[in-house]
Write a protein that holds these residues in place. Structure first.
Motif, PDB file in Angstrom:
ATOM      1  N   ALA A 132       0.797  -1.216   0.000  1.00 10.58           N
ATOM      2  CA  ALA A 132       0.000   0.000   0.000  1.00 10.58           C
ATOM      3  C   ALA A 132       0.832   1.268   0.000  1.00 10.58           C
ATOM      4  CB  ALA A 132      -0.927   0.018   1.208  1.00 10.58           C
ATOM      5  N   GLY A 133       2.128   1.185   0.179  1.00  9.55           N
ATOM      6  CA  GLY A 133       2.955   2.388   0.235  1.00  9.55           C
ATOM      7  C   GLY A 133       3.210   2.813   1.662  1.00  9.55           C
ATOM      8  N   VAL A 134       2.172   2.986   2.447  1.00 12.23           N
ATOM      9  CA  VAL A 134       2.303   3.326   3.861  1.00 12.23           C
ATOM     10  C   VAL A 134       2.318   2.022   4.639  1.00 12.23           C
ATOM     11  CG1 VAL A 134       1.124   4.363   5.837  1.00 12.23           C
ATOM     12  CG2 VAL A 134       1.185   5.564   3.668  1.00 12.23           C
ATOM     13  N   ASP A 135       3.342   1.823   5.441  1.00 16.49           N
ATOM     14  CA  ASP A 135       3.430   0.635   6.279  1.00 16.49           C
ATOM     15  C   ASP A 135       2.387   0.739   7.381  1.00 16.49           C
ATOM     16  OD1 ASP A 135       4.167  -1.639   7.640  1.00 16.49           O
ATOM     17  OD2 ASP A 135       5.984  -0.746   8.484  1.00 16.49           O
TER      18      ASP A 135
ATOM     19  N   LEU B   6      -9.626  -3.841   6.974  1.00 13.36           N
ATOM     20  CA  LEU B   6      -9.169  -2.973   5.904  1.00 13.36           C
ATOM     21  C   LEU B   6      -8.419  -3.768   4.850  1.00 13.36           C
ATOM     22  CD1 LEU B   6      -7.774   0.025   7.977  1.00 13.36           C
ATOM     23  CD2 LEU B   6      -9.991  -0.129   6.835  1.00 13.36           C
ATOM     24  N   VAL B   7      -8.475  -3.262   3.617  1.00 16.64           N
ATOM     25  CA  VAL B   7      -7.746  -3.832   2.503  1.00 16.64           C
ATOM     26  C   VAL B   7      -7.009  -2.685   1.828  1.00 16.64           C
ATOM     27  CG1 VAL B   7      -7.960  -5.016   0.285  1.00 16.64           C
ATOM     28  CG2 VAL B   7      -9.486  -5.614   2.158  1.00 16.64           C
ATOM     29  N   ALA B   8      -5.740  -2.903   1.520  1.00 13.74           N
ATOM     30  CA  ALA B   8      -4.982  -1.891   0.790  1.00 13.74           C
ATOM     31  C   ALA B   8      -5.482  -1.894  -0.652  1.00 13.74           C
ATOM     32  CB  ALA B   8      -3.499  -2.203   0.838  1.00 13.74           C
ATOM     33  N   THR B   9      -5.967  -0.736  -1.125  1.00  8.46           N
ATOM     34  CA  THR B   9      -6.522  -0.664  -2.475  1.00  8.46           C
ATOM     35  C   THR B   9      -5.658   0.140  -3.434  1.00  8.46           C
ATOM     36  OG1 THR B   9      -7.870   1.230  -1.837  1.00  8.46           O
ATOM     37  CG2 THR B   9      -8.893  -0.959  -1.699  1.00  8.46           C
ATOM     38  N   ALA B  10      -4.755   0.927  -2.913  1.00  6.65           N
ATOM     39  CA  ALA B  10      -3.843   1.732  -3.725  1.00  6.65           C
ATOM     40  C   ALA B  10      -2.724   2.188  -2.802  1.00  6.65           C
ATOM     41  CB  ALA B  10      -4.573   2.935  -4.318  1.00  6.65           C
ATOM     42  N   PRO B  11      -1.649   2.707  -3.368  1.00 10.70           N
ATOM     43  CA  PRO B  11      -0.613   3.228  -2.474  1.00 10.70           C
ATOM     44  C   PRO B  11      -1.207   4.277  -1.531  1.00 10.70           C
ATOM     45  CG  PRO B  11       0.217   3.080  -4.691  1.00 10.70           C
ATOM     46  CD  PRO B  11      -1.258   2.788  -4.768  1.00 10.70           C
ATOM     47  N   ASN B  12      -0.950   4.099  -0.251  1.00  9.77           N
ATOM     48  CA  ASN B  12      -1.391   5.017   0.808  1.00  9.77           C
ATOM     49  C   ASN B  12      -2.900   5.010   1.033  1.00  9.77           C
ATOM     50  OD1 ASN B  12       1.332   5.702   0.861  1.00  9.77           O
ATOM     51  ND2 ASN B  12       1.022   7.444  -0.474  1.00  9.77           N
TER      52      ASN B  12
ATOM     53  N   ASP C  94      -1.571  10.824   3.686  1.00 10.42           N
ATOM     54  CA  ASP C  94      -0.659  11.736   3.007  1.00 10.42           C
ATOM     55  C   ASP C  94       0.729  11.389   3.509  1.00 10.42           C
ATOM     56  OD1 ASP C  94       0.513  13.826   1.636  1.00 10.42           O
ATOM     57  OD2 ASP C  94      -0.001  15.318   3.146  1.00 10.42           O
ATOM     58  N   ALA C  95       1.495  10.720   2.648  1.00 11.75           N
ATOM     59  CA  ALA C  95       2.809  10.243   3.063  1.00 11.75           C
ATOM     60  C   ALA C  95       3.910  10.987   2.315  1.00 11.75           C
ATOM     61  CB  ALA C  95       2.931   8.753   2.796  1.00 11.75           C
ATOM     62  N   HIS C  96       4.968  11.275   3.020  1.00  8.39           N
ATOM     63  CA  HIS C  96       6.143  11.913   2.431  1.00  8.39           C
ATOM     64  C   HIS C  96       7.007  10.850   1.760  1.00  8.39           C
ATOM     65  CE1 HIS C  96       5.207  15.742   4.307  1.00  8.39           C
ATOM     66  NE2 HIS C  96       4.903  15.070   5.404  1.00  8.39           N
ATOM     67  N   ALA C  97       8.014  11.286   1.044  1.00  6.14           N
ATOM     68  CA  ALA C  97       8.895  10.369   0.319  1.00  6.14           C
ATOM     69  C   ALA C  97       9.565   9.356   1.247  1.00  6.14           C
ATOM     70  CB  ALA C  97       9.951  11.151  -0.447  1.00  6.14           C
ATOM     71  N   ASN C  98       9.779   9.740   2.506  1.00  2.52           N
ATOM     72  CA  ASN C  98      10.419   8.819   3.442  1.00  2.52           C
ATOM     73  C   ASN C  98       9.432   7.825   4.057  1.00  2.52           C
ATOM     74  OD1 ASN C  98       9.001  10.407   5.217  1.00  2.52           O
ATOM     75  ND2 ASN C  98      10.787  11.141   6.356  1.00  2.52           N
ATOM     76  N   GLY C  99       8.147   7.888   3.640  1.00  2.00           N
ATOM     77  CA  GLY C  99       7.146   6.942   4.114  1.00  2.00           C
ATOM     78  C   GLY C  99       6.399   7.376   5.357  1.00  2.00           C
TER      79      GLY C  99
END
Length: 115
Positions: free
Chosen positions: A39-42, A79-85, A99-104
């Motif tokens: 999902a991008g965000v851990d 919940l299900v991850a459907t897209a990054p973040n 809303d995630a920054h480049a560092n996650g």
């Protein structure tokens, strides 16, 4: 109406219905189910309790493989991850977009609740 004719009529209707059901094409749709790690965000980094701008509490719990969200006094939903973040409830009632920054690191979450 006599009974033999009624029985024959019912048998014919049942046969027609079963043939119509068999004639319908079957469609199988499969899509990859994203895991929380995709999902991008851990999820383990954002797990915890929050108070939203409207005062409602949001509790994110569970494991990265089975994340749970509880908004206010509503029951917890998976919940299900459907897209990054982005995470969504399996029943479609809740959507979280981080809303995630480049560092996650996520600094804000947009919550959409649909009863």
């Amino acid at each position: 109406m006599n009974k033999p004719l009624t029985g024959t009529l019912i048998a014919c209707v049942a046969l027609a219905l079963s043939q119509a059901a068999c004639a319908m094409p079957q469609v199988q749709v499969s899509s990859p189910r994203l895991t929380a790690n995709a999902a991008g965000v851990d999820f383990s980094a954002v797990r915890g309790s929050y108070v939203l701008h409207n005062g409602l509490p949001l509790n994110l719990s569970g494991s990265p493989q089975r994340p749970l969200a509880r908004l206010g006094d509503r029951p917890a939903v998976h919940l299900v991850a459907t897209a990054p973040n982005t995470y969504e409830a399996a029943d479609g009632s809740l959507r979280l977009v981080f809303d995630a920054h480049a560092n996650g690191v996520a600094t804000e979450v947009q919550v959409t609740y649909t009863p």
